[in-house]
Design an enzyme around this catalytic site. Structure first.
Site, PDB file in Angstrom:
ATOM      1  N   HIS A  24       0.807  -1.227   0.000  1.00  0.00           N
ATOM      2  CA  HIS A  24       0.000   0.000   0.000  1.00  0.00           C
ATOM      3  C   HIS A  24       0.843   1.282   0.000  1.00  0.00           C
ATOM      4  CE1 HIS A  24       0.309  -0.098   4.396  1.00  0.00           C
ATOM      5  NE2 HIS A  24      -0.533  -1.091   4.514  1.00  0.00           N
ATOM      6  N   HIS A  78      -4.916  -9.182  14.451  1.00  0.00           N
ATOM      7  CA  HIS A  78      -5.051  -8.012  13.582  1.00  0.00           C
ATOM      8  C   HIS A  78      -5.803  -8.418  12.317  1.00  0.00           C
ATOM      9  CE1 HIS A  78      -4.187  -4.462  11.403  1.00  0.00           C
ATOM     10  NE2 HIS A  78      -3.012  -4.775  10.911  1.00  0.00           N
ATOM     11  N   GLU A  80      -6.166  -6.769   9.378  1.00  0.00           N
ATOM     12  CA  GLU A  80      -5.742  -6.355   8.033  1.00  0.00           C
ATOM     13  C   GLU A  80      -5.493  -7.599   7.170  1.00  0.00           C
ATOM     14  OE1 GLU A  80      -2.679  -3.315   7.908  1.00  0.00           O
ATOM     15  OE2 GLU A  80      -3.024  -3.001   5.769  1.00  0.00           O
ATOM     16  N   ASP A  82      -3.471  -8.792   5.092  1.00  0.00           N
ATOM     17  CA  ASP A  82      -2.234  -9.573   4.978  1.00  0.00           C
ATOM     18  C   ASP A  82      -2.160 -10.645   6.063  1.00  0.00           C
ATOM     19  OD1 ASP A  82      -2.021  -7.246   6.586  1.00  0.00           O
ATOM     20  OD2 ASP A  82       0.167  -7.279   6.528  1.00  0.00           O
ATOM     21  N   HIS A 145      -1.663  -0.925  14.755  1.00  0.00           N
ATOM     22  CA  HIS A 145      -1.945   0.341  14.089  1.00  0.00           C
ATOM     23  C   HIS A 145      -3.361   0.429  13.541  1.00  0.00           C
ATOM     24  CE1 HIS A 145      -1.448  -0.889   9.664  1.00  0.00           C
ATOM     25  NE2 HIS A 145      -1.317  -2.009  10.348  1.00  0.00           N
ATOM     26  N   ASP A 164       1.589  -6.454  14.104  1.00  0.00           N
ATOM     27  CA  ASP A 164       2.523  -5.724  13.229  1.00  0.00           C
ATOM     28  C   ASP A 164       3.670  -5.056  13.999  1.00  0.00           C
ATOM     29  OD1 ASP A 164       1.398  -6.215  10.748  1.00  0.00           O
ATOM     30  OD2 ASP A 164       0.109  -4.458  10.793  1.00  0.00           O
ATOM     31  N   TYR A 192       9.946   0.304   8.780  1.00  0.00           N
ATOM     32  CA  TYR A 192       8.601  -0.120   9.164  1.00  0.00           C
ATOM     33  C   TYR A 192       7.965   0.878  10.149  1.00  0.00           C
ATOM     34  CZ  TYR A 192       4.745  -3.302   9.804  1.00  0.00           C
ATOM     35  OH  TYR A 192       3.485  -3.844   9.808  1.00  0.00           O
ATOM     36  N   HIS A 225       5.434  -9.826  10.862  1.00  0.00           N
ATOM     37  CA  HIS A 225       6.289  -9.688   9.670  1.00  0.00           C
ATOM     38  C   HIS A 225       7.751  -9.790  10.096  1.00  0.00           C
ATOM     39  CE1 HIS A 225       3.014  -8.188   7.136  1.00  0.00           C
ATOM     40  NE2 HIS A 225       2.712  -7.298   8.062  1.00  0.00           N
TER      41      HIS A 225
HETATM   42 FE1  FEO Z   1      -1.434  -4.031   9.481  1.00  0.00          FE
HETATM   43 FE2  FEO Z   1       0.684  -6.468   8.512  1.00  0.00          FE
HETATM   44  O1  FEO Z   1      -0.939  -5.585   8.599  1.00  0.00           O
END
Ligand code: FEO
Length: 397
Positions: A24, A78, A80, A82, A145, A164, A192, A225
Site C-alpha cells: 500500500h 489483527h 488487516e 495480509d 496500528h 505488526d 517499518y 512480519h
Molecule cells: Fe497491518 Fe501487517 O498488517
C-alpha cells in the site's frame, strides 16, 4: 515448506512473500513474511493467518505438524488482509471452537467477511485463556496500528505475539534476529516504524510505559512480519521507545524535485550552507528516491528542508504526493524551510510552508523563490538559508 520451532510446542507456520515490492505505497524491496504461529497445547491454537494468496503455504506448514482440522482455537491479533485474507478458508477447513479477537476485531471481521455466525470469543485483558500447559493473555493495542490490533502473550514461554508491532518487511528463510545482519534488521525495523507507526507514536509511548508497569517479562517477540526477536527483543523495544519521542539525531535532509535543474542548484547551495555550520545533510531527489525510503530517513532527521518548483500554480506531482504521504504520517519536532524556482506565478514555496506549518515544523524563514534560473546572488541566499537552518539546529540541540 517446513515449519520452524520457536519454543517448545510452538511453531512458525507462516508464509514468505519473496516477490511483493509495494505494500500500500510502501516499497518492500526485500519482500516480506506473513507470520503465523501454531501452539500445540491441549487446545491447539493458531495465532494469525496469512495473505489469501499464501494460504497453501500456511496449510502445508501446519500439516507437517498436525491435521488442521484438529486446531481448536484461532487467534486474530489483527484484521488487516495480509493476516486475515486466508481466514475464511481456514475457518472452513478448521471449524474452530473459538475465534479469539478483540472487541474491535470482531466488528472488523464482520465488516470484512460478513460472517456473524463465526464462534467469536472476545479477548479480554486480564482474563487468561488456558490451552492446557500454556496460557494466553491479551493486551489491547487499539490503533497500533488498526482499531482491532491486539497482542497475545504466552505466559509460560514469555513470548509476545505482537501483531505488526516490532515487525519489518523482510523476506528471509531465516526466522530469528540472530540469524540476520543487524544492519539489515535495523534498516528494515526503522523503515517499518517510519512508514506504519510514526503517526501513532504517542500511543507507542503509552504502550511501552504500560508494559513496563505491568512488569511483563519478554523473552521473545514474535511479530507478524519479518524475524522473531529471540536474542535481543530489547533492541526493538528500545528503538520504538526512542522513535516514539520524535527526537531526531541532529542531522538535516533536503527533499526536493526539480524541473529544469534550477531547484536542484538551489538544493545543493542550501546543503553547502548546512555543511558550513557542521551539520550532516543528505539530499533526496524525489525522482530517484521512493517516498517510503525518504520517510525512513525523516524519522531520525532534525531538520527537513523542502524544495520544489511551481507547476500550474501548484507543486510538481511527485512532491504533492510525497507531502500527502508525509502529512498522513505526521512527523513532529522538526525544523523546516522551503525553496523553489518558478516561471510566473510561484506558489510552490507558499504551499510547502503551509504543509510544514500544518505538521507543526518550526520554520526558520519565509523561504526562497527564484525566477527561472538562479543567479549568483540568489544562490548565496540559498547558502544563507542552509546556514540559518544549521544555526537553528545547533541552538535546539
Ligand atoms: Fe497491518 Fe501487517 O498488517
Amino acid at each position: 515448506m517446513k515449519p520452524i520451532q520457536i519454543a517448545e510446542n510452538i511453531y512458525w507456520v507462516g508464509a514468505i512473500d519473496w516477490d511483493v515490492r509495494d505494500f500500500h505505497g510502501y516499497s518492500t524491496n526485500r519482500g516480506t513474511t506473513y507470520n503465523a504461529f501454531l501452539i500445540m497445547g491441549e487446545k491447539i491454537t493458531l495465532i494469525d493467518t496469512v495473505k489469501k494468496s499464501m494460504k497453501a503455504d500456511l496449510i502445508a506448514r501446519i500439516r507437517e505438524i498436525v491435521d488442521p482440522e484438529k486446531i481448536d482455537y484461532i487467534v486474530v491479533n489483527h484484521v488487516e488482509m495480509d493476516h486475515s485474507g486466508a481466514l475464511p478458508e481456514m475457518m472452513e477447513l478448521i471449524k474452530p471452537e473459538k475465534l479469539i479477537c478483540s472487541t474491535m476485531g470482531q466488528k472488523a471481521l464482520v465488516q470484512h467477511f460478513h460472517r456473524e455466525d463465526w464462534p467469536y470469543e472476545i479477548a479480554v485483558p486480564g482474563k487468561d485463556v488456558s490451552l492446557g500447559e500454556k496460557t494466553l493473555s491479551f493486551l489491547e493495542t487499539r490503533m497500533l496500528h488498526w482499531p482491532d490490533s491486539m497482542f497475545t502473550y504466552v505466559k509460560e514461554d514469555k513470548i509476545l505475539f505482537s501483531s505488526d508491532a516490532f515487525g519489518m518487511h523482510l523476506g528471509t528463510s531465516e526466522r530469528f534476529d540472530d540469524q540476520v545482519d543487524p544492519a539489515i534488521l535495523m534498516e528494515e525495523l526503522t523503515k517499518y516504524y517510519a512508514n506504519i507507526l510514526t503517526l501513532y507514536s504517542p500511543l507507542v509511548k503509552k504502550l511501552i510505559v504500560k508494559v513496563k508497569e505491568m512488569g511483563l517479562e519478554i523473552k521473545m517477540i514474535a511479530p507478524d512480519h519479518g524475524v522473531v526477536w529471540r536474542k535481543n527483543p530489547m533492541m526493538a523495544i528500545e528503538a520504538y521507545e526512542r522513535w516514539s519521542r520524535h527526537e531526531g539525531k541532529g542531522n538535516a535532509m533536503i527533499i526536493y524535485d526539480t524541473m529544469w535543474h534550477s531547484t536542484e542548484m538551489m538544493a545543493k547551495e542550501v546543503a553547502n550552507g548546512l555543511q558550513d555550520e557542521g551539520i550532516s545533510v543528505k539530499l533526496y531527489n524525489l525522482r530517484y528516491n521512493h517516498r517510503s525510503d525518504v520517510m525512513k530517513e525523516a524519522l531520525d532527521a532534525s531538520a527537513i528542508i523542502l524544495g520544489c518548483p511551481t507547476l500550474n500554480n501548484g507543486l510538481l506531482p511527485r512532491m504533492a504526493g510525497f507531502l500527502m504521504y508525509m502529512r498522513g504520517l505526521r512527523p513532529t519536532n522538526k525544523i523546516g524551510a522551503a525553496f523553489g524556482s518558478y516561471g510566473w506565478s510561484g506558489e510552490a514555496v507558499k504551499l510547502l510552508n503551509e504543509a510544514m506549518t500544518e505538521m507543526k515544523f518550526d520554520l526558520v524563514d519565509d523561504g526562497i523563490k527564484v525566477k527561472y534560473v538562479p543567479e549568483a546572488g540568489e544562490l548565496s541566499h540559498c547558502v544563507e538559508l542552509g546556514r540559518k537552518v544549521g544555526q537553528a539546529l545547533k541552538e535546539k540541540l
